[in-house]
Design an enzyme around this catalytic site. Structure first.
Site, PDB file in Angstrom:
ATOM      1  N   LYS A  10      -9.428  13.550   3.904  1.00 13.75           N
ATOM      2  CA  LYS A  10      -8.475  12.644   4.099  1.00 13.75           C
ATOM      3  C   LYS A  10      -7.800  12.870   5.226  1.00 13.75           C
ATOM      4  CE  LYS A  10      -6.885  13.906  -0.110  1.00 13.75           C
ATOM      5  NZ  LYS A  10      -6.934  12.632  -0.635  1.00 13.75           N
ATOM      6  N   ARG A  11      -6.860  11.600   5.557  1.00 12.22           N
ATOM      7  CA  ARG A  11      -6.125  11.718   6.741  1.00 12.22           C
ATOM      8  C   ARG A  11      -5.205  12.802   6.529  1.00 12.22           C
ATOM      9  NH1 ARG A  11      -6.225   7.832  10.935  1.00 12.22           N
ATOM     10  NH2 ARG A  11      -4.349   8.713  11.829  1.00 12.22           N
TER      11      ARG A  11
ATOM     12  N   THR B  67      -8.302   6.771  -2.889  1.00 10.60           N
ATOM     13  CA  THR B  67      -9.782   6.151  -3.310  1.00 10.60           C
ATOM     14  C   THR B  67     -11.011   7.369  -2.981  1.00 10.60           C
ATOM     15  OG1 THR B  67     -10.032   5.547  -0.864  1.00 10.60           O
ATOM     16  CG2 THR B  67      -9.451   3.870  -2.749  1.00 10.60           C
TER      17      THR B  67
ATOM     18  N   HIS C  88       0.720  -1.125   0.002  1.00 13.20           N
ATOM     19  CA  HIS C  88       0.057  -0.013   0.071  1.00 13.20           C
ATOM     20  C   HIS C  88       0.657   1.317   0.059  1.00 13.20           C
ATOM     21  CE1 HIS C  88      -4.244  -1.141   0.329  1.00 13.20           C
ATOM     22  NE2 HIS C  88      -3.728  -2.437   1.082  1.00 13.20           N
TER      23      HIS C  88
ATOM     24  N   LYS D  72       0.068  14.510   1.769  1.00 13.86           N
ATOM     25  CA  LYS D  72      -1.127  14.802   1.151  1.00 13.86           C
ATOM     26  C   LYS D  72      -1.241  16.355   1.071  1.00 13.86           C
ATOM     27  CE  LYS D  72      -3.438  10.799   2.888  1.00 13.86           C
ATOM     28  NZ  LYS D  72      -4.208  10.082   1.792  1.00 13.86           N
TER      29      LYS D  72
ATOM     30  N   LYS E 254     -14.224   8.340  -5.087  1.00 15.48           N
ATOM     31  CA  LYS E 254     -15.685   8.736  -4.571  1.00 15.48           C
ATOM     32  C   LYS E 254     -16.021  10.082  -5.100  1.00 15.48           C
ATOM     33  CE  LYS E 254     -14.186   6.529  -0.351  1.00 15.48           C
ATOM     34  NZ  LYS E 254     -13.456   6.795   1.026  1.00 15.48           N
TER      35      LYS E 254
HETATM   36  C1  LIG Z   1     -12.111   7.273   1.099  1.00 12.87           C
HETATM   37  C2  LIG Z   1     -11.774   7.329   2.634  1.00 12.87           C
HETATM   38  C3  LIG Z   1     -10.657   7.467   2.891  1.00 12.87           C
HETATM   39  C4  LIG Z   1      -9.349   7.468   1.993  1.00 12.87           C
HETATM   40  O1  LIG Z   1      -9.276   8.793   1.380  1.00 12.87           O
HETATM   41  P1  LIG Z   1      -8.048   9.115   0.499  1.00 12.87           P
HETATM   42  O2  LIG Z   1      -8.390  10.714   0.190  1.00 12.87           O
HETATM   43  O3  LIG Z   1      -8.068   8.387  -0.495  1.00 12.87           O
HETATM   44  O4  LIG Z   1      -6.860   9.413   1.414  1.00 12.87           O
HETATM   45  C5  LIG Z   1     -10.039   7.859   4.530  1.00 12.87           C
HETATM   46  N1  LIG Z   1     -11.088   7.931   5.367  1.00 12.87           N
HETATM   47  C6  LIG Z   1     -12.213   8.103   4.837  1.00 12.87           C
HETATM   48  C7  LIG Z   1     -13.226   7.990   6.099  1.00 12.87           C
HETATM   49  C8  LIG Z   1     -12.873   7.491   3.653  1.00 12.87           C
HETATM   50  O5  LIG Z   1     -14.272   7.401   3.410  1.00 12.87           O
END
Ligand SMILES: *Cc1c(COP(=O)(O)O)cnc(C)c1O
Length: 805
Positions: free
Chosen positions: A542-543, A650, A354, A548, A654
């Site tokens: 995101k985190r 991901t 990952h 990031k 979304k």
């Molecule tokens: C999809 C999702 C992530 C991953 O988000 P990235 O932008 O790909 O880092 C992290 N936390 C939650 C709650 C999510 O739904």
């Protein structure tokens, strides 16, 4: 599954709430209704669950087990209602009683048994496995406490425990009769048997009971119900012994329960704690025992035939001990010799990588592994000996590389190396990520085992992330292209034909507007900040991690603020910048960035020169449920990681699926989004991964030079140092030093100019409403490729060798 009608449903609901007494359903509390509806769903699921298991027992398909330390599931009631076809009748029934489903759904605590993308991927995969009719199950840990709850107090992140089991979890079924023993510590003793073979015994171990709790994973309208098995640690001691050493055992009890006590809150960062290693072995040992037991129950075959009927996917290196644990059982308990046990093991296990971030690569001190898992350590040691000798004799040209390839080196066990050596497949999670693994991080291994390396670009379940969270858009789509896309998401591509259809675009526009207004109301209720639903919703959720680059985003906001202060009459399309992010509790710089975002927000949102045009909102406690509210309302999806750092992402998928336009670097799956939608439907900027990797290798970048030459940047950095916008109490000296004196390791300054320019372009492009809507629809149209159904089909065909039942 039977189709319930409204009256029937209401009657069932009444029966499902025994506490109702003399009250009518209309007088039931939301909590009563929640558990009542969940019970109806569980009754509906139960039969399908048993039948699914029975058909696996009868048809004996190959089964796949997805082992993961994290499953970021979120709430389940709405997804289960949707998947078993009860969503509409439930809504109708509740309406009749003047209740609204949304208020009942929120009763459920999010199951936050994961940190972020990696854990959410596991949850999406389970949904796709069941919905596509594969025999595929999850195995994980039932943490008593999930990912911490985040509060923001005076701009600072504060962590609170996530006591998600404080209310009974409606979706789990305890299976005490299927518990297994997991053994830690002790000593290994060996005796020669009379036939000359070695008997290996572990003595004086500390034994822990692994008690399974099964959560049903309901396929979409296909009557398939698979399982997610979550293990809980309990004391194995008999009761009599307990009372003799009550206090010691009480302590011991504490430490045993701790194994499934809480989720480690670090994302893309390893925490080398003993308890974490215990958790990993606990998951692995319980799961491997379970897998073998099920194989035995279903097939009258020796374990050497397991690879015909079983595949095990390990989600990152966290469950890598699966490899030595399989070896241990095959050799010590089943009497296989090394060669045969190794041949079986390496046909069973497949490994997903990952990350290429060095700080996330797992290693464990030899001394710790030896002490906690003495027999497992011996086996790892033997794997290493044999691997290094094989390299030495069979690949003389590789002799120099042995130290950097050895499974045990520098007093550490290198988990990724163990995972590669002991598995049949190594996959990355987006094309660029797999390429970097092959060319850079794992090049030595790639040249040794080229056939093992493959790519499986991540995906998301379109059922939750479009159909469930954005029903208005979903129904618009079905109106024009029909509903077949729900079963075959690739058919979303038919939407392209409507991307210039004005009446359709008008409706898409109203749906987005309504989603934005709903979010605006929620934001107001939660934070008291009024945001304009007509403004551009620019979303980064995101985190929180330096790579990031939330810092780049907030620098842009500071830049806009400065421009407006210089010229309050500046023409600017109003913007709302929405952030949500948790920082690992020990990640100081990440917490400072959260602090900065909140302080900038408090200034920008109140300054009379800016408050009409700029709003900044940091929403606390980012989790699945918050993502579900934000994503349907996003206009712009910020995916701005330093190129080469984000394995896939991901969140980008979304948001694209819900019609947001990506503003992104050429990183992770952004590149594959660009391949599909083209530059006409996406905004890209910044260094490429080649350029970034080249700077890391050869130097040639100076953050200080940029500071000297770019007035906008110097102003922003000085504002950090002197106090944001001249306010002494708002100084962020550590961020200032991190960027300038650590030479800006994530190229925030380097990409700043391109980022600002791209935002200016976006502002122009947003003014052309029709074109923007066309871009939005095009994004949704191309997003079918990022359904996790596609990803799972690839794993099934290319790694696991399984077919749907
Ligand atoms: C999809 C999702 C992530 C991953 O988000 P990235 O932008 O790909 O880092 C992290 N936390 C939650 C709650 C999510 O739904």
């Amino acid at each position: 599954m039977t189709r319930l009608r409204k009256q029937e449903f209401l009657e069932r609901l009444k029966m499902s709430i025994p506490s109702l007494g003399e009250r009518s359903l209309g007088e039931a509390t939301e909590q009563e209704l929640y558990y009542g509806i969940a019970q109806i769903v569980n009754e509906e699921i139960k039969q399908d669950w048993q039948q699914t298991e029975a058909s696996y027992a009868k048809k004996k398909p190959k089964q796949v087990y997805y082992l993961s330390m994290e499953f970021l599931i979120g709430r389940m009631l709405e997804a289960n209602l949707l998947n078993c076809g009860l969503l509409e009748v439930t809504k109708e029934a509740l309406e009749e009683m003047d209740h609204c489903l949304d208020q009942i759904l929120v009763i459920e605590n999010d199951a936050a048994l994961g940190n972020g993308g990696l854990g959410r991927l596991a949850a999406c995969f389970l949904d796709s496995l069941a919905s596509l009719g594969y025999a595929g199950h999850g195995l994980g840990i039932r943490y008593c406490y999930g990912l911490f709850k985040q509060r923001v107090i005076q701009g600072h992140q504060v962590e609170l425990p996530d006591d998600w089991l404080s209310m009974p979890y409606a979706w789990e079924v305890q299976k005490p009769e299927e518990q297994v023993l997991v053994r830690f510590g002790g000593e290994v003793s060996m005796h020669a048997r009379t036939d000359g073979s070695l008997e290996i015994e572990l003595r004086n171990t500390e034994d822990v009971l692994a008690v399974p709790y099964d959560v049903p994973i309901v396929g979409y309208e296909n009557n398939v119900v698979n399982s997610l098995r979550l293990w809980s640690a309990e004391s194995a001691g008999g009761e009599e012994e307990c009372s003799r050493t009550f206090y010691r055992d009480l302590e011991n009890e504490q430490s045993i329960k701790q194994i499934s006590g809480y989720l480690y809150p670090d994302d893309s960062e390893e925490e080398g704690k003993q308890l974490r290693l215990k958790q990993q072995y606990f998951l692995v040992s319980a799961s491997v025992q379970e897998i073998i037991r099920t194989f035995r129950r279903l097939h009258q075959k020796p374990l050497s035939k397991m690879p015909e009927k079983v595949a095990i996917q390990i989600n990152d290196t966290h469950p890598t001990l699966t490899i030595p644990e399989l070896m241990r059982i095959l050799m010590d308990e089943e009497g296989y010799g090394w060669e045969e046990a190794w041949s079986v093991t390496t046909k069973l296990v497949a490994y997903t990588n990952h990350t290429t971030l060095a700080e996330a690569l797992e290693t464990w001190p030899v001394a710790l592994v030896k002490k906690l898992l003495p027999r497992i350590y011996q086996i790892i040691h033997e794997v290493n000996e044999r691997f290094c000798q094989w390299l030495w004799f069979n690949h003389p040209s590789k002799r120099d590389q042995i130290p950097q390839m050895a499974v045990i080196a520098d007093g550490q066990v290198h988990m990724a190396r163990l995972a590669i050596v002991g598995s049949l497949s190594v996959n990355g999670v987006a094309r660029i990520h797999t390429d970097i693994l092959k060319k850079e991080e794992m090049n030595d291994f790639y040249r040794l085992f080229p056939e093992r390396f493959n790519n499986k670009t991540n995906g998301i379940t379109h059922r939750r992330w479009l159909l469930q969270i954005n029903p208005a858009l979903a129904s618009l789509i079905s109106d024009v292209i029909g509903a077949a896309w729900v079963k075959r998401p690739s058919q979303l591509i038919s939407l392209l034909r409507y991307s210039k259809d004005q009446p359709f675009l008008e409706e898409v526009s109203s749906v987005k507007q309504a989603n934005k207004q709903k979010l605006a109301n929620d934001v107001y209720n939660q934070t008291g900040v009024m945001i304009d639903s007509q403004s551009i919703f620019d979303v980064q959720i995101k985190r929180l991690h330096e790579y990031k680059r939330q810092l780049l985003n907030i620098f842009h906001v500071m830049h806009l603020f400065n421009e407006l202060k210089d010229n309050p009459r500046l023409e600017l399309t109003p913007r709302t910048f929405l952030f949500a992010a948790k920082a690992a509790p020990s990640y100081y710089i990440a917490k400072e960035i959260i602090h900065l975002i909140n302080k900038v927000a408090s200034v920008v949102n109140h300054d009379p020169d800016t408050k009409e045009k700029l709003k900044v909102v940091f929403l606390e406690n980012y989790n699945i449920s918050l993502a579900e509210k934000l994503i349907p309302a996003a206009d712009i999806s910020e995916q701005i990681s330093t190129a080469s750092k984000e394995a896939s992402g991901t969140g980008n998928m979304k948001m694209m699926m819900n019609g947001a336009i990506t503003l992104g670097t050429l990183d992770g799956a952004n590149i594959e989004i660009l391949d599909l939608v083209g530059h006409a439907n996406m905004f890209t900027f910044g260094l490429t991964s080649e350029e970034v990797l080249d700077y890391y290798r050869n130097g040639g970048y100076s953050a200080k030079d940029l500071y000297q030459t770019d007035d906008r940047l110097r102003r922003i950095l000085d504002q950090l140092n002197d106090g944001v916008f001249g306010l002494e109490r708002l100084s962020f000296k550590d961020l200032y030093y991190q960027v300038l004196y650590q030479n800006d390791p994530y190229f925030v300054l380097k990409d700043f100019d391109a980022y600002i320019e791209t935002h200016e372009l976006i502002e122009q492009r947003y003014k052309d409403k029709w074109n923007w809507l066309t871009m939005s629809v095009n994004n949704t149209a191309y997003s079918g490729r990022f359904s996790s159904d596609r990803t799972i089909k690839e794993y099934a065909a290319e790694i696991w060798g399984i077919k749907p039942l």
